[in-house]
Design a protein around this motif. Sequence first.
Motif, PDB file in Angstrom:
ATOM      1  N   SER A  11       5.204 -71.288  -2.608  1.00 15.45           N
ATOM      2  CA  SER A  11       4.331 -70.192  -2.547  1.00 15.45           C
ATOM      3  C   SER A  11       4.423 -69.171  -3.891  1.00 15.45           C
ATOM      4  CB  SER A  11       4.495 -69.373  -1.310  1.00 15.45           C
ATOM      5  OG  SER A  11       5.866 -68.805  -1.334  1.00 15.45           O
ATOM      6  N   ARG A  12       5.769 -69.050  -4.032  1.00 15.84           N
ATOM      7  CA  ARG A  12       6.319 -68.314  -5.208  1.00 15.84           C
ATOM      8  C   ARG A  12       6.739 -68.926  -6.581  1.00 15.84           C
ATOM      9  NH1 ARG A  12       8.122 -62.340  -3.124  1.00 15.84           N
ATOM     10  NH2 ARG A  12       6.600 -62.287  -1.523  1.00 15.84           N
ATOM     11  N   GLY A  13       6.881 -70.343  -6.458  1.00 11.94           N
ATOM     12  CA  GLY A  13       7.406 -70.947  -7.602  1.00 11.94           C
ATOM     13  C   GLY A  13       8.732 -70.925  -7.943  1.00 11.94           C
ATOM     14  N   TYR A  14       9.441 -70.611  -7.026  1.00 13.87           N
ATOM     15  CA  TYR A  14      11.179 -70.359  -7.325  1.00 13.87           C
ATOM     16  C   TYR A  14      11.671 -71.859  -7.807  1.00 13.87           C
ATOM     17  CZ  TYR A  14      10.837 -65.298  -5.375  1.00 13.87           C
ATOM     18  OH  TYR A  14      10.495 -64.114  -5.372  1.00 13.87           O
ATOM     19  N   THR A  15      12.460 -71.631  -8.749  1.00 16.06           N
ATOM     20  CA  THR A  15      13.044 -72.938  -9.083  1.00 16.06           C
ATOM     21  C   THR A  15      14.423 -73.050  -9.079  1.00 16.06           C
ATOM     22  OG1 THR A  15      12.920 -72.461 -11.450  1.00 16.06           O
ATOM     23  CG2 THR A  15      11.241 -73.737 -10.730  1.00 16.06           C
ATOM     24  N   TYR A  16      15.148 -74.236  -8.426  1.00 14.98           N
ATOM     25  CA  TYR A  16      16.363 -74.739  -8.365  1.00 14.98           C
ATOM     26  C   TYR A  16      16.670 -75.700  -9.132  1.00 14.98           C
ATOM     27  CZ  TYR A  16      15.405 -71.182  -4.592  1.00 14.98           C
ATOM     28  OH  TYR A  16      15.108 -70.149  -4.125  1.00 14.98           O
ATOM     29  N   TYR A  17      18.019 -75.823  -9.734  1.00 19.88           N
ATOM     30  CA  TYR A  17      18.404 -76.950 -10.442  1.00 19.88           C
ATOM     31  C   TYR A  17      19.861 -77.399 -10.246  1.00 19.88           C
ATOM     32  CZ  TYR A  17      14.154 -76.292 -13.222  1.00 19.88           C
ATOM     33  OH  TYR A  17      12.832 -76.208 -13.695  1.00 19.88           O
ATOM     34  N   ALA A  18      20.114 -78.824 -10.275  1.00 20.42           N
ATOM     35  CA  ALA A  18      21.439 -79.236 -10.262  1.00 20.42           C
ATOM     36  C   ALA A  18      22.098 -78.654 -11.686  1.00 20.42           C
ATOM     37  CB  ALA A  18      21.594 -80.508 -10.090  1.00 20.42           C
ATOM     38  N   ASP A  19      23.458 -78.467 -11.534  1.00 18.12           N
ATOM     39  CA  ASP A  19      24.095 -77.986 -12.812  1.00 18.12           C
ATOM     40  C   ASP A  19      23.800 -79.161 -14.232  1.00 18.12           C
ATOM     41  OD1 ASP A  19      26.937 -76.138 -11.409  1.00 18.12           O
ATOM     42  OD2 ASP A  19      24.686 -75.399 -11.830  1.00 18.12           O
ATOM     43  N   PRO A  38      23.208 -96.531  -8.070  1.00 17.64           N
ATOM     44  CA  PRO A  38      23.919 -97.631  -7.308  1.00 17.64           C
ATOM     45  C   PRO A  38      25.346 -97.143  -6.714  1.00 17.64           C
ATOM     46  CG  PRO A  38      22.517 -98.677  -9.368  1.00 17.64           C
ATOM     47  CD  PRO A  38      22.450 -97.035  -9.312  1.00 17.64           C
ATOM     48  N   GLY A  39      25.496 -97.455  -5.615  1.00 18.51           N
ATOM     49  CA  GLY A  39      26.853 -97.225  -5.100  1.00 18.51           C
ATOM     50  C   GLY A  39      27.078 -95.640  -4.847  1.00 18.51           C
ATOM     51  N   GLN A  40      26.154 -94.582  -4.866  1.00 20.01           N
ATOM     52  CA  GLN A  40      26.541 -93.383  -4.830  1.00 20.01           C
ATOM     53  C   GLN A  40      25.325 -92.759  -3.749  1.00 20.01           C
ATOM     54  OE1 GLN A  40      26.476 -90.969  -8.441  1.00 20.01           O
ATOM     55  NE2 GLN A  40      27.705 -92.902  -9.669  1.00 20.01           N
ATOM     56  N   GLU A  41      25.887 -91.518  -3.561  1.00 23.08           N
ATOM     57  CA  GLU A  41      24.944 -90.965  -2.348  1.00 23.08           C
ATOM     58  C   GLU A  41      23.772 -90.168  -3.060  1.00 23.08           C
ATOM     59  OE1 GLU A  41      28.157 -89.790   0.925  1.00 23.08           O
ATOM     60  OE2 GLU A  41      27.198 -88.041  -0.359  1.00 23.08           O
ATOM     61  N   ARG A  42      22.938 -89.997  -2.276  1.00 19.49           N
ATOM     62  CA  ARG A  42      21.501 -89.133  -2.990  1.00 19.49           C
ATOM     63  C   ARG A  42      21.964 -87.865  -3.444  1.00 19.49           C
ATOM     64  NH1 ARG A  42      15.988 -90.522  -0.027  1.00 19.49           N
ATOM     65  NH2 ARG A  42      16.890 -92.534  -0.421  1.00 19.49           N
ATOM     66  N   GLU A  43      21.625 -87.348  -4.652  1.00 19.64           N
ATOM     67  CA  GLU A  43      21.942 -86.079  -4.939  1.00 19.64           C
ATOM     68  C   GLU A  43      20.866 -85.238  -5.282  1.00 19.64           C
ATOM     69  OE1 GLU A  43      24.341 -86.012  -8.374  1.00 19.64           O
ATOM     70  OE2 GLU A  43      22.961 -87.226  -9.743  1.00 19.64           O
ATOM     71  N   PHE A  44      20.760 -83.808  -5.088  1.00 17.92           N
ATOM     72  CA  PHE A  44      19.717 -82.979  -5.456  1.00 17.92           C
ATOM     73  C   PHE A  44      19.772 -82.868  -7.106  1.00 17.92           C
ATOM     74  CE2 PHE A  44      17.173 -79.222  -5.214  1.00 17.92           C
ATOM     75  CZ  PHE A  44      17.634 -78.566  -6.222  1.00 17.92           C
ATOM     76  N   VAL A  45      18.502 -82.969  -7.407  1.00 15.84           N
ATOM     77  CA  VAL A  45      18.074 -82.724  -8.928  1.00 15.84           C
ATOM     78  C   VAL A  45      17.406 -81.498  -9.121  1.00 15.84           C
ATOM     79  CG1 VAL A  45      16.888 -83.612 -10.814  1.00 15.84           C
ATOM     80  CG2 VAL A  45      18.033 -85.024  -9.127  1.00 15.84           C
ATOM     81  N   ILE A  95      18.619 -77.389  -1.195  1.00 11.30           N
ATOM     82  CA  ILE A  95      19.512 -78.448  -1.985  1.00 11.30           C
ATOM     83  C   ILE A  95      19.475 -79.473  -1.070  1.00 11.30           C
ATOM     84  CG2 ILE A  95      19.978 -76.948  -3.926  1.00 11.30           C
ATOM     85  CD1 ILE A  95      22.851 -77.329  -2.682  1.00 11.30           C
ATOM     86  N   ASN A  96      19.565 -79.095   0.227  1.00 12.54           N
ATOM     87  CA  ASN A  96      19.957 -80.088   1.229  1.00 12.54           C
ATOM     88  C   ASN A  96      18.949 -81.265   1.490  1.00 12.54           C
ATOM     89  OD1 ASN A  96      20.540 -81.387   3.769  1.00 12.54           O
ATOM     90  ND2 ASN A  96      21.893 -79.684   4.331  1.00 12.54           N
ATOM     91  N   PRO A  97      18.990 -82.607   1.336  1.00 18.60           N
ATOM     92  CA  PRO A  97      18.078 -83.606   1.623  1.00 18.60           C
ATOM     93  C   PRO A  97      17.423 -83.516   3.090  1.00 18.60           C
ATOM     94  CG  PRO A  97      20.004 -84.621   1.125  1.00 18.60           C
ATOM     95  CD  PRO A  97      20.341 -83.448   0.974  1.00 18.60           C
ATOM     96  N   ASN A  98      18.484 -83.166   3.788  1.00 16.72           N
ATOM     97  CA  ASN A  98      17.969 -82.999   5.339  1.00 16.72           C
ATOM     98  C   ASN A  98      16.799 -81.972   5.472  1.00 16.72           C
ATOM     99  OD1 ASN A  98      19.558 -85.324   6.438  1.00 16.72           O
ATOM    100  ND2 ASN A  98      21.421 -83.824   6.248  1.00 16.72           N
ATOM    101  N   ARG A  99      16.752 -81.220   4.738  1.00 14.43           N
ATOM    102  CA  ARG A  99      15.650 -80.083   4.616  1.00 14.43           C
ATOM    103  C   ARG A  99      14.205 -80.740   4.480  1.00 14.43           C
ATOM    104  NH1 ARG A  99      12.430 -77.009   5.733  1.00 14.43           N
ATOM    105  NH2 ARG A  99      12.406 -74.468   5.159  1.00 14.43           N
ATOM    106  N   TYR A 100      14.111 -82.006   4.184  1.00 14.94           N
ATOM    107  CA  TYR A 100      12.889 -82.498   3.589  1.00 14.94           C
ATOM    108  C   TYR A 100      12.538 -83.542   4.568  1.00 14.94           C
ATOM    109  CZ  TYR A 100      13.838 -79.973  -0.567  1.00 14.94           C
ATOM    110  OH  TYR A 100      14.102 -78.522  -1.217  1.00 14.94           O
ATOM    111  N   ALA A 121      10.660 -81.090  -4.038  1.00 10.04           N
ATOM    112  CA  ALA A 121      11.980 -81.206  -4.688  1.00 10.04           C
ATOM    113  C   ALA A 121      12.188 -83.004  -5.096  1.00 10.04           C
ATOM    114  CB  ALA A 121      13.248 -81.081  -3.819  1.00 10.04           C
ATOM    115  N   TRP A 122      13.215 -82.908  -5.956  1.00  8.93           N
ATOM    116  CA  TRP A 122      13.480 -84.198  -6.822  1.00  8.93           C
ATOM    117  C   TRP A 122      14.803 -84.486  -6.091  1.00  8.93           C
ATOM    118  CZ3 TRP A 122      10.028 -87.748  -8.492  1.00  8.93           C
ATOM    119  CH2 TRP A 122       8.868 -87.471  -8.600  1.00  8.93           C
ATOM    120  N   PHE A 123      15.212 -85.571  -5.789  1.00  9.73           N
ATOM    121  CA  PHE A 123      16.688 -85.903  -5.586  1.00  9.73           C
ATOM    122  C   PHE A 123      16.794 -87.584  -6.387  1.00  9.73           C
ATOM    123  CE2 PHE A 123      18.091 -83.369  -2.217  1.00  9.73           C
ATOM    124  CZ  PHE A 123      16.939 -82.685  -1.783  1.00  9.73           C
ATOM    125  N   ARG A 124      18.004 -87.877  -6.552  1.00 12.35           N
ATOM    126  CA  ARG A 124      18.175 -89.158  -7.323  1.00 12.35           C
ATOM    127  C   ARG A 124      19.417 -89.792  -6.650  1.00 12.35           C
ATOM    128  NH1 ARG A 124      20.000 -86.991 -13.182  1.00 12.35           N
ATOM    129  NH2 ARG A 124      22.316 -86.459 -12.583  1.00 12.35           N
TER     130      ARG A 124
END
Length: 127
Positions: free
Chosen positions: A54-62, A41-48, A109-114, A35-38
Motif C-alpha cells: 500500500s505505501r511502498g515502504y522498503t526494507y533491505y538486507a545490510d 547451495p548449502g545455506q539457509e534461505r535469507e531475506f534480500v 523479513i521472516n520467510p514464514n510471513r509469506y 519480497a525477495w529471498f535467496r
Amino acid sequence: QVHVVDSGGGLVQAGGSLRLSCAASGRTFSAYAMAWFRQAPGQEREFVAAITWSRGYTYYADSVKGRFTISRDNAKNTVSLQMINLKPEDTAVYYCAAAENRPSILAIINPNRYAYWGQGTQVTVSS
C-alpha cells in the motif's frame, strides 16, 4: 489459488547488473508485502528485500543496501529487483514471495510471513 512467477536471472560478471521480475496472479488477494529471498547451495534461505504494497515502504538486507532496489507496480501486480555492482557472493537462487494482508506477528523479513512463493530464478556472478 495465487500464483507467483519470478524471472530474470542469469550469468553475469562481477560488477554487472541484473533485473529480476515477479508477477502475482490468480484469485484476488490483498497483499501486505512482496519480497525477495535467496538461497545459496548449502545455506539457509535469507531475506534480500521487501516492499509493502500500500505505501511502498522498503526494507533491505545490510549486504545489499546501496546495490539492490526493489520496486512495485500495483496496477500490474508486479515487483522488480534491480541489482547493480553484483558480487560473487550474490550467487544464489532468488525467490519472490507474497504475503497476504492479514494480522501477523511475524516480521516482514521472516520467510514464514509469506504464503506464496515463486519457483526461483538462478543468479550466478562470476569473479
